[in-house]
Design a protein around this motif. Structure first.
Motif, short mmCIF file in Angstrom:
data_model
loop_
_atom_site.label_atom_id
_atom_site.label_comp_id
_atom_site.label_asym_id
_atom_site.label_seq_id
_atom_site.Cartn_x
_atom_site.Cartn_y
_atom_site.Cartn_z
N VAL A 249 0.85 -1.19 0.00
CA VAL A 249 0.00 0.00 0.00
C VAL A 249 0.88 1.23 0.00
CG1 VAL A 249 -1.97 -1.06 1.18
CG2 VAL A 249 -0.13 -0.03 2.52
N ALA A 250 0.35 2.34 -0.53
CA ALA A 250 1.09 3.60 -0.51
C ALA A 250 1.22 4.07 0.94
CB ALA A 250 0.36 4.64 -1.35
N GLY A 251 2.35 4.67 1.25
CA GLY A 251 2.56 5.16 2.61
C GLY A 251 2.75 4.04 3.61
N CYS A 252 3.34 2.94 3.18
CA CYS A 252 3.59 1.81 4.08
C CYS A 252 4.38 2.29 5.30
CB CYS A 252 4.37 0.72 3.35
SG CYS A 252 4.84 -0.67 4.41
N PRO A 253 3.88 2.03 6.53
CA PRO A 253 4.56 2.53 7.73
C PRO A 253 5.92 1.89 7.98
CG PRO A 253 2.76 1.04 8.32
CD PRO A 253 2.64 1.29 6.85
N LEU A 254 6.18 0.76 7.33
CA LEU A 254 7.44 0.06 7.56
C LEU A 254 8.39 0.19 6.37
CD1 LEU A 254 5.95 -3.10 9.28
CD2 LEU A 254 7.09 -1.18 10.37
N LYS A 255 8.19 1.24 5.59
CA LYS A 255 9.01 1.47 4.41
C LYS A 255 10.48 1.64 4.78
CE LYS A 255 9.34 4.91 0.66
NZ LYS A 255 8.68 6.10 0.08
N ASP A 256 10.76 2.38 5.85
CA ASP A 256 12.15 2.62 6.25
C ASP A 256 12.85 1.34 6.68
OD1 ASP A 256 11.92 5.30 5.70
OD2 ASP A 256 11.46 5.88 7.77
N LYS A 257 12.09 0.44 7.34
CA LYS A 257 12.69 -0.83 7.74
C LYS A 257 13.02 -1.68 6.52
CE LYS A 257 12.17 -4.96 10.57
NZ LYS A 257 13.64 -5.00 10.73
N LEU A 258 12.13 -1.67 5.54
CA LEU A 258 12.41 -2.40 4.30
C LEU A 258 13.66 -1.85 3.62
CD1 LEU A 258 8.84 -2.86 2.81
CD2 LEU A 258 10.47 -4.70 3.28
N ARG A 259 13.78 -0.54 3.60
CA ARG A 259 14.95 0.08 2.98
C ARG A 259 16.23 -0.35 3.69
NH1 ARG A 259 15.37 4.75 0.06
NH2 ARG A 259 13.30 5.48 0.74
N ALA A 260 16.19 -0.33 5.02
CA ALA A 260 17.38 -0.70 5.79
C ALA A 260 17.73 -2.18 5.62
CB ALA A 260 17.15 -0.38 7.28
N ASP A 261 16.72 -3.04 5.63
CA ASP A 261 16.97 -4.48 5.52
C ASP A 261 17.50 -4.84 4.13
OD1 ASP A 261 16.07 -4.72 8.09
OD2 ASP A 261 14.13 -5.62 7.58
N ILE A 262 16.93 -4.23 3.09
CA ILE A 262 17.39 -4.52 1.73
C ILE A 262 18.81 -3.98 1.53
CG2 ILE A 262 17.02 -3.96 -0.71
CD1 ILE A 262 13.99 -3.96 -0.09
N THR A 263 19.08 -2.79 2.02
CA THR A 263 20.41 -2.21 1.88
C THR A 263 21.45 -3.07 2.57
OG1 THR A 263 19.48 0.02 1.76
CG2 THR A 263 21.81 -0.16 2.32
N ALA A 264 21.11 -3.56 3.77
CA ALA A 264 22.06 -4.40 4.51
C ALA A 264 22.29 -5.74 3.81
CB ALA A 264 21.54 -4.63 5.93
N ALA A 265 21.22 -6.35 3.31
CA ALA A 265 21.35 -7.67 2.67
C ALA A 265 22.09 -7.59 1.34
CB ALA A 265 19.97 -8.28 2.47
N VAL A 266 21.67 -6.67 0.48
CA VAL A 266 22.28 -6.56 -0.85
C VAL A 266 23.67 -5.93 -0.76
CG1 VAL A 266 22.04 -5.57 -3.15
CG2 VAL A 266 20.04 -6.45 -1.96
N GLY A 267 23.84 -4.98 0.15
CA GLY A 267 25.14 -4.32 0.30
C GLY A 267 26.23 -5.27 0.77
N GLY A 268 25.83 -6.40 1.35
CA GLY A 268 26.81 -7.38 1.80
C GLY A 268 27.28 -8.35 0.74
N VAL A 269 26.73 -8.24 -0.47
CA VAL A 269 27.14 -9.13 -1.56
C VAL A 269 28.47 -8.65 -2.12
CG1 VAL A 269 26.55 -9.94 -3.88
CG2 VAL A 269 24.75 -9.71 -2.15
N PRO A 270 29.46 -9.53 -2.25
CA PRO A 270 30.76 -9.14 -2.79
C PRO A 270 30.62 -8.53 -4.20
CG PRO A 270 30.90 -11.31 -1.80
CD PRO A 270 29.45 -10.94 -1.82
N GLY A 271 31.27 -7.41 -4.42
CA GLY A 271 31.22 -6.76 -5.72
C GLY A 271 30.18 -5.66 -5.81
#
Length: 381
Positions: free
Chosen positions: A53-75
């Motif tokens: 849904v638009a304005g998802c209240p947990l948008k910031d947590k999704l951003r942080a979790d995705i950044t941490a998971a993908v940012g840890g991939v070598p390269g």
């Protein structure tokens, strides 16, 4: 595409699969939320994510979790996330996926023959015995033991569970499905989440029944081990509706040691005779106050809990145990006001230990008989 880029792309997909939606608690890749994930020549990964849904209240947590998971991939040199919103068709597809069918009328999963969820209806004869405090502490204790737990605040007029459990978020709707907020690992739903401010709820019986039905059928609970229902005091409309909607619910009676409270609690438990439900046990709350010199002050008398258990055992014709005695402790009230149950805030306190012991006795998942051979043979003629 070169083999190295292909390898990085596979690793990115694998990393995204480890990120769960905070409300649904399933991988975002499985839910169809990842529209695209590409890696540029500069090593920056660009993820297109579709929110339910638009304005998802947990948008910031999704951003942080995705950044941490993908940012840890070598390269990977960086992560950029672009948020979009699911179309009505995509939300409908998600709803069908979660419910396991296409467009079917919502059903109460806990009332189905194959359900393995233990449903406990926490009842009391009168108000003021600490039923809601017991409910939220049992829920928190069960979740802390690794179980998947949900709480329905079925006390429509006197709803208090969200504050006592510290559940401050608002439910999110996906089409006609409701995602319950979570606190301390416990999913919770309450009418208080749908009313403005501290507005009173002035409803008659049929509306109460419909509200409870929606809490059970329209909310996406996932695969729960235990569902607790905080019932209003007495044997009124909600108690009857619970018996109709959840015939397999087991009744947990809360009382104080006081004789007057115990007599009323017996009536709340005896409703099981008419509804054909099982009374799982009695909890005596505010049993005594421990004084600095180590002695006990029995503020509300003594013996009420055992008296209720004995009386119900005789009335029902089955053993109804006294599951525990909870001492009076001001920290139980403080924890309820702060949204941090005493079993988590002060686990060594006598009241927390007593409630933890009751949770241990309730932490048993129902085994489904669906599809299991029972070893029965037809009787010979």
């Amino acid at each position: 595409m070169s083999a190295s880029v292909s390898t990085i792309s596979d690793a990115i997909q694998a990393a995204l699969a480890t990120v769960n939606d905070p409300e649904i608690r399933r991988p975002i890749t499985e839910l169809g939320m990842v529209r695209a994930a590409t890696v540029g020549d500069d090593g920056v990964v660009r993820v297109e994510l579709l929110l339910t849904v638009a304005g998802c209240p947990l948008k910031d947590k999704l951003r942080a979790d995705i950044t941490a998971a993908v940012g840890g991939v070598p390269g990977v040199a960086g992560v950029e996330i672009e948020f979009g919103v699911m179309s009505p068709e995509q939300r409908q597809e998600l709803q069908s996926k979660l419910r396991g069918g296409g467009g079917a009328e919502p059903v109460i999963p806990f009332a189905q023959p194959g359900s393995r969820t233990r449903v406990y209806a926490v009842a009391s004869g009168k108000g003021g015995v600490g039923k809601s405090s017991v409910t939220v502490n049992l829920a928190a204790a069960l979740a802390a033991r690794g179980l998947s737990v949900g709480v329905v605040d079925a006390d429509i007029y006197g709803h208090s569970v969200p504050r006592m459990l510290g559940a401050e978020g608002a439910p999110t709707r996906v089409e006609d499905m409701i995602m319950p907020p979570q606190a301390h690992g416990v999913k919770v739903i309450s009418i208080g989440m749908f009313t403005p401010g501290n507005a009173a709820v002035v409803w008659r019986g049929p509306m109460l029944h419909r509200a409870l039905q929606q809490f059970l059928a329209d909310v996406y609970w996932g695969d729960l081990d235990v569902l607790l229902l905080d019932l209003p005091p007495g044997t009124g409309d909600i108690a009857i509706s619970v018996a109709q909607l959840l015939p397999n619910a087991e009744i947990l009676v809360v009382t104080t040691p006081q004789t007057a409270a115990a007599e009323v609690a017996e009536r709340a438990g005896a409703i099981a005779l008419q509804t054909h439900q099982r009374v799982v046990g009695v909890i005596e709350n505010m049993s005594w106050m421990e004084l600095p010199d180590g002695s006990r002050m029995e503020v509300f008398g003594a013996g009420g809990g055992q008296a209720v258990a004995d009386s119900l055992s005789r009335t029902i014709g089955a053993q109804v145990p006294l599951l525990g005695q909870i001492p009076l402790d001001t920290r139980v009230r403080e924890g309820g006001d702060a949204g941090l149950p005493i079993v988590l805030a002060q686990p060594d306190a006598a009241a927390a230990q007593a409630m933890g012991a009751v949770a241990d006795r309730l932490a048993v998942r129902r085994e489904s008989l669906l599809g299991k051979p029972l070893g029965l043979k037809p009787a010979g003629r």
